[in-house]
Design a protein around this motif. Sequence first.
Motif, PDB file in Angstrom:
ATOM      1  N   TYR A   1      -3.370   4.430  -3.838  1.00  0.00           N
ATOM      2  CA  TYR A   1      -3.937   3.489  -2.724  1.00  0.00           C
ATOM      3  C   TYR A   1      -3.302   4.065  -1.474  1.00  0.00           C
ATOM      4  O   TYR A   1      -4.270   4.136  -0.410  1.00  0.00           O
ATOM      5  CB  TYR A   1      -3.473   2.498  -3.019  1.00  0.00           C
ATOM      6  N   SER A   2      -2.196   4.739  -1.497  1.00  0.00           N
ATOM      7  CA  SER A   2      -1.791   5.217   0.025  1.00  0.00           C
ATOM      8  C   SER A   2      -2.413   6.245   0.290  1.00  0.00           C
ATOM      9  O   SER A   2      -2.833   6.584   1.339  1.00  0.00           O
ATOM     10  CB  SER A   2      -0.311   5.337  -0.267  1.00  0.00           C
TER      11      SER A   2
ATOM     12  N   VAL B   1       0.878  -1.169   0.107  1.00  0.00           N
ATOM     13  CA  VAL B   1       0.037   0.084  -0.042  1.00  0.00           C
ATOM     14  C   VAL B   1       0.658   1.131  -0.113  1.00  0.00           C
ATOM     15  O   VAL B   1       0.550   2.123  -0.822  1.00  0.00           O
ATOM     16  CB  VAL B   1      -0.884  -0.058   1.324  1.00  0.00           C
ATOM     17  N   GLY B   2       1.898   1.087   0.899  1.00  0.00           N
ATOM     18  CA  GLY B   2       2.727   2.415   0.979  1.00  0.00           C
ATOM     19  C   GLY B   2       3.524   2.747  -0.347  1.00  0.00           C
ATOM     20  O   GLY B   2       3.993   4.012  -0.493  1.00  0.00           O
TER      21      GLY B   2
ATOM     22  N   TRP C   1      -5.856   5.231   1.428  1.00  0.00           N
ATOM     23  CA  TRP C   1      -5.590   4.406   2.711  1.00  0.00           C
ATOM     24  C   TRP C   1      -5.575   5.622   4.029  1.00  0.00           C
ATOM     25  O   TRP C   1      -6.180   5.368   5.169  1.00  0.00           O
ATOM     26  CB  TRP C   1      -4.541   3.763   2.809  1.00  0.00           C
ATOM     27  N   GLU C   2      -4.756   6.530   3.442  1.00  0.00           N
ATOM     28  CA  GLU C   2      -4.598   7.796   4.737  1.00  0.00           C
ATOM     29  C   GLU C   2      -5.936   8.621   4.905  1.00  0.00           C
ATOM     30  O   GLU C   2      -6.099   9.244   5.851  1.00  0.00           O
ATOM     31  CB  GLU C   2      -3.595   8.545   4.178  1.00  0.00           C
TER      32      GLU C   2
ATOM     33  N   SER D   1      -8.100   2.915   5.439  1.00  0.00           N
ATOM     34  CA  SER D   1      -7.707   1.867   6.373  1.00  0.00           C
ATOM     35  C   SER D   1      -8.629   1.343   7.160  1.00  0.00           C
ATOM     36  O   SER D   1      -8.879   0.252   7.346  1.00  0.00           O
ATOM     37  CB  SER D   1      -6.555   2.347   7.212  1.00  0.00           C
TER      38      SER D   1
END
Length: 321
Positions: A307-308, A301-302, A311-312, A316
């Motif tokens: 996507y990151s 993901v990172g 996620w942030e 998540s």
Amino acid sequence: MHLDFRHLELLVAIAEAGTLRRAAAELHLSQPAVTTQLKRIEHHIGGPLFLRSPDGVVPTQLGAGVIEHARKVLVEFSELERRAQLNAQRDAEYAPIRVGGIPANQFWLLVSALGDAFPDREITSRTVKSTAMLTTLLGSGELDVAVLRRFPRFPLRLPESVVQAKLLTEPIFVGVGLDHQLADRGEIGLGELADETWVMPEPDDSGMNEFFSTVCADNGFEQRVAHLTNDSHIAFALTAAGAVCPLYPIGFSPRQGLATIPLAGNPFYRELVLAWRTDSLIAPQIGRLRDRVKQGYLELVGDTPVYSAWWERGGSSFALP
């Protein structure tokens, strides 16, 4: 008829018991059943094998020869059984751990995690897209563990010997060409795609295509599927030329010429599931394996900017509630 193992056991039992009554008791049969079976064997061989008397039975010369060979066969069969059981035990002790799954990042993450957890074991793997085939392979023992996908309204039906645990919920984004009017948007609503044509994979037993169609209908429009292909290169070329395609947030194939766009509210998603046999060597290690796979996934993901960022922004809590 043909002589088989049961017939040889019966002849030896009669010879050792000395009477049909005692032989019947040892074999847990009725005396008439033993008498009938003996007559059938003698008729098949072509001569009497025992002499009957009020005191019991004794082998004839023909019978003595048959019984001698029968004992040898029974001993050899017992040795065959013993050796087979030892070999099966040895094979089970050194057998490879067999992994299956859909072609996704979670699959190779699981293979890697198993290699770390069982460094002295060979790990074999195979990717299978069909959900039914994967569950069949798990049920038959051809696989020990597998990664499967589960779409809403399409539950997994697993054999009794197989259990499952969800790894995570993975959103499905959309891809458009870089010159598409939506290409520079950080997020869009599904309704904005109402007039678009879609590239979709060939329908399969996962329920993905039906799920997409239903979600679009729930959002007030009919999904217009113009192209069906399982080849990502073709799908991406068609998308770059003006269509829309579903995109998993982490992919294997390069996506040159495409913009990856998350959808508001995450209407499209799949659950990634770990399924394993309860009698497998890996069963006691499932918790540890799940943690390793999730950790590896978070690292991916990172490394994926879109996507990151999703996620942030709170993704998540959607993926790992």
